[in-house]
Design an enzyme around this catalytic site. Structure first.
Site, PDB file in Angstrom:
ATOM      1  N   GLU A  87       0.891  -1.040  -0.064  1.00 38.65           N
ATOM      2  CA  GLU A  87      -0.118  -0.076   0.103  1.00 38.65           C
ATOM      3  C   GLU A  87       0.863   1.310  -0.105  1.00 38.65           C
ATOM      4  O   GLU A  87       1.572   1.528   1.057  1.00 38.65           O
ATOM      5  CB  GLU A  87      -0.947   0.014   1.233  1.00 38.65           C
ATOM      6  CG  GLU A  87      -2.219   0.814   0.989  1.00 38.65           C
ATOM      7  CD  GLU A  87      -1.903   2.278   1.575  1.00 38.65           C
ATOM      8  OE1 GLU A  87      -1.682   3.200   0.735  1.00 38.65           O
ATOM      9  OE2 GLU A  87      -1.980   2.594   2.683  1.00 38.65           O
ATOM     10  N   CYS A 142      -2.469   8.791   3.201  1.00 34.84           N
ATOM     11  CA  CYS A 142      -2.143   8.345   1.995  1.00 34.84           C
ATOM     12  C   CYS A 142      -3.375   9.022   0.990  1.00 34.84           C
ATOM     13  O   CYS A 142      -3.076   9.115  -0.268  1.00 34.84           O
ATOM     14  CB  CYS A 142      -1.818   6.851   1.889  1.00 34.84           C
ATOM     15  SG  CYS A 142      -3.163   5.963   2.557  1.00 34.84           S
TER      16      CYS A 142
END
Length: 475
Positions: free
Chosen positions: A245, A279
């Site tokens: 990720e 993020c």
């Protein structure tokens, strides 16, 4: 619990349910003061191999009892909820986020444990007749190596721990060296709840060893794209399974029919939550030219009103940037933008005080090639760009190496839904950003934003391998 300014906080690593003694340590900085407040154990690669051996030994028993694993996850959820008052101050001290945001992160972690405790592991009988028997199982991989970042140390660790344990794996977690203390505390919190060796927490300069050690069969990494590529290369040598990720440079497209006064507050916090160190935060806004000026000023007004302070101070909405290298990067990107013609609507500079504080910043008059637009800033800075044609906005939003999340904002949700499918991102939200970040939904990126997904049954599947059992008819 309060964190003393005079006494260094020390928390041991956990291996096999006990303290793992380290011969050395490293200091951890409180970003609100710029001073050391804690000492974390510096585990060696040799010690780490021993931890992996402990996890491998525990795997043989842990993988067998599905109902027991579910009960343990329920107890872990309750332990996190009961531990908020003790761990949240540690999280604030090392990460910088306000105490209420730290508490929310821990409560979210508990919700992830709750979700996976109730999730069924699929098994499917393909044939069961006179001709034979065929069944498909999802089996655990073994030992999982989990490497976590500094922006959401607890939540993003639990995104890995909960599904990995639910599937029957054992786990070794290594948090960022900027924020190891809260995860080490979590490891201690779970002692006596999780069987010894099933969940182990270490700290130190171990990134390479976490991937290269021969024992783990899966590496789950959250962090930068640059490091993610290195993890993938190193894992490939042993054909370890990986979930990555990685970064995002997430666009928000604002259609001309929005009510600016209604969307500005939500848009602002979708960009600035956790000081933009998220993020899937909004990192660039494409606003229709007819509303751009109004929206930019509305965002600037909010930015100027936000209280930025130490996360322990009442009323603080934003804390410091987590670390000095990231502060320097944010300042550099803002300076680059302004030197190339950007207009500072709000903020624009470091706050003159101890710690790593930077003003919430709104930038106007920027182009797609400006670094703060083309790169992921990961801080309290939001550039606003103009468009007149929606197809052009979509093209510009997609012109990125990243594809994590995106959003479309409109007074006509159906119009927004029709645009969502044109965006190259793992998740697209309507009239909010990151709406789909929930335990039951897959989270993963396109392009350079990652490999594989976390969360939901899909996240659990990533910690398993398929096994077919076939044979003669069963009695």
């Amino acid at each position: 619990m309060t964190i003393s300014d005079t006494q260094m906080l020390k928390i041991a690593a956990t291996s096999g349910g006990k303290d793992l003694n380290a011969s050395s340590s490293f200091s951890v900085i409180n970003p609100a003061t710029g001073r050391f407040f804690a000492e974390a154990p510096s585990i060696t690669a040799e010690q780490l191999h021993g931890v992996f051996e402990v996890a491998q030994s525990a795997f043989a028993t842990w993988k067998r009892d599905d109902n027991y694993r579910r009960e343990v996850l329920r107890e872990m959820a309750n332990a996190v909820r009961n531990g908020v008052s003790s761990i949240a101050p540690i999280l604030t001290a090392e990460q910088g986020k306000p105490l209420d945001v730290a508490a929310s992160e821990l409560m979210a972690a508990a919700a992830w444990f709750d979700y996976y405790a109730e999730l069924e592991i699929p098994r499917e009988v393909i044939r069961d007749d006179a001709a034979g028997y065929e069944e498909i199982f999802r089996r655990p991989l073994g030992v999982v190596s989990a490497i976590t970042p500094w922006n959401f140390p607890i939540a993003l660790a639990v995104w890995k721990i909960a599904p990995a344990l639910r599937a029957g794996n054992t786990v070794v977690v290594k948090p960022s060296q900027f924020t190891p203390m809260s995860t080490l505390a979590l490891g201690q919190l779970f002692r006596g709840i999780v069987p010894d060796g099933v969940l182990n927490v270490v700290s130190g300069t171990l990134g390479s060893a976490m991937v290269s050690d021969p024992i783990p069969r899966k590496v789950s990494f959250t962090g930068s794209t640059e490091i993610g590529k290195i993890v993938a290369l190193n894992a490939a040598d042993d054909l370890k399974r990986v979930t990555l990720e990685l970064g995002g440079n997430d666009p928000a497209i604002i259609l001309p029919d929005v009510n600016v006064s209604e969307v500005a507050e939500t848009l602002f916090w979708n960009a600035f939550y956790n000081n933009g160190q998220l993020c899937y935060a909004v990192k660039r806004v494409y606003a229709h030219e007819s509303i751009r000026a109004e929206l930019t000023e509305a965002l600037g007004e909010i930015a100027r009103s936000v209280k930025v302070d130490d996360g322990t101070v009442a009323g603080a909405r934003l804390g410091p940037i987590n670390n000095e290298p990231q502060l320097s990067r944010v300042a550099e990107l803002v300076e680059d933008a302004t030197s190339n013609g950007a207009r500072t609507v709000a903020g624009g500079s470091r706050i003159d005080r101890d710690g790593y504080f930077f003003q919430p910043t709104i930038l106007d008059n920027v182009s797609d090639s400006t670094r703060v637009v083309a790169e992921e800033q990961f801080g309290p800075v939001l550039p606003v760009l103009s468009y007149t044609d929606i197809d052009d906005a979509i093209k510009r939003a997609n012109k990125s190496e990243y594809g994590l999340t995106a959003s479309v904002w409109s007074g006509d949700p159906e119009r927004a839904y029709s645009i969502a499918g044109e965006l190259d991102a793992g998740q697209v939200s309507i009239n909010e950003h990151g709406r789909g970040v929930r335990p039951h939904l897959p989270f993963g990126g396109h392009k350079w934003s990652g490999v594989g997904v976390e969360n939901g049954p899909w996240g659990l599947h990533g910690f398993t391998e398929l096994q077919v059992v076939a044979g003669p008819p069963r009695v």
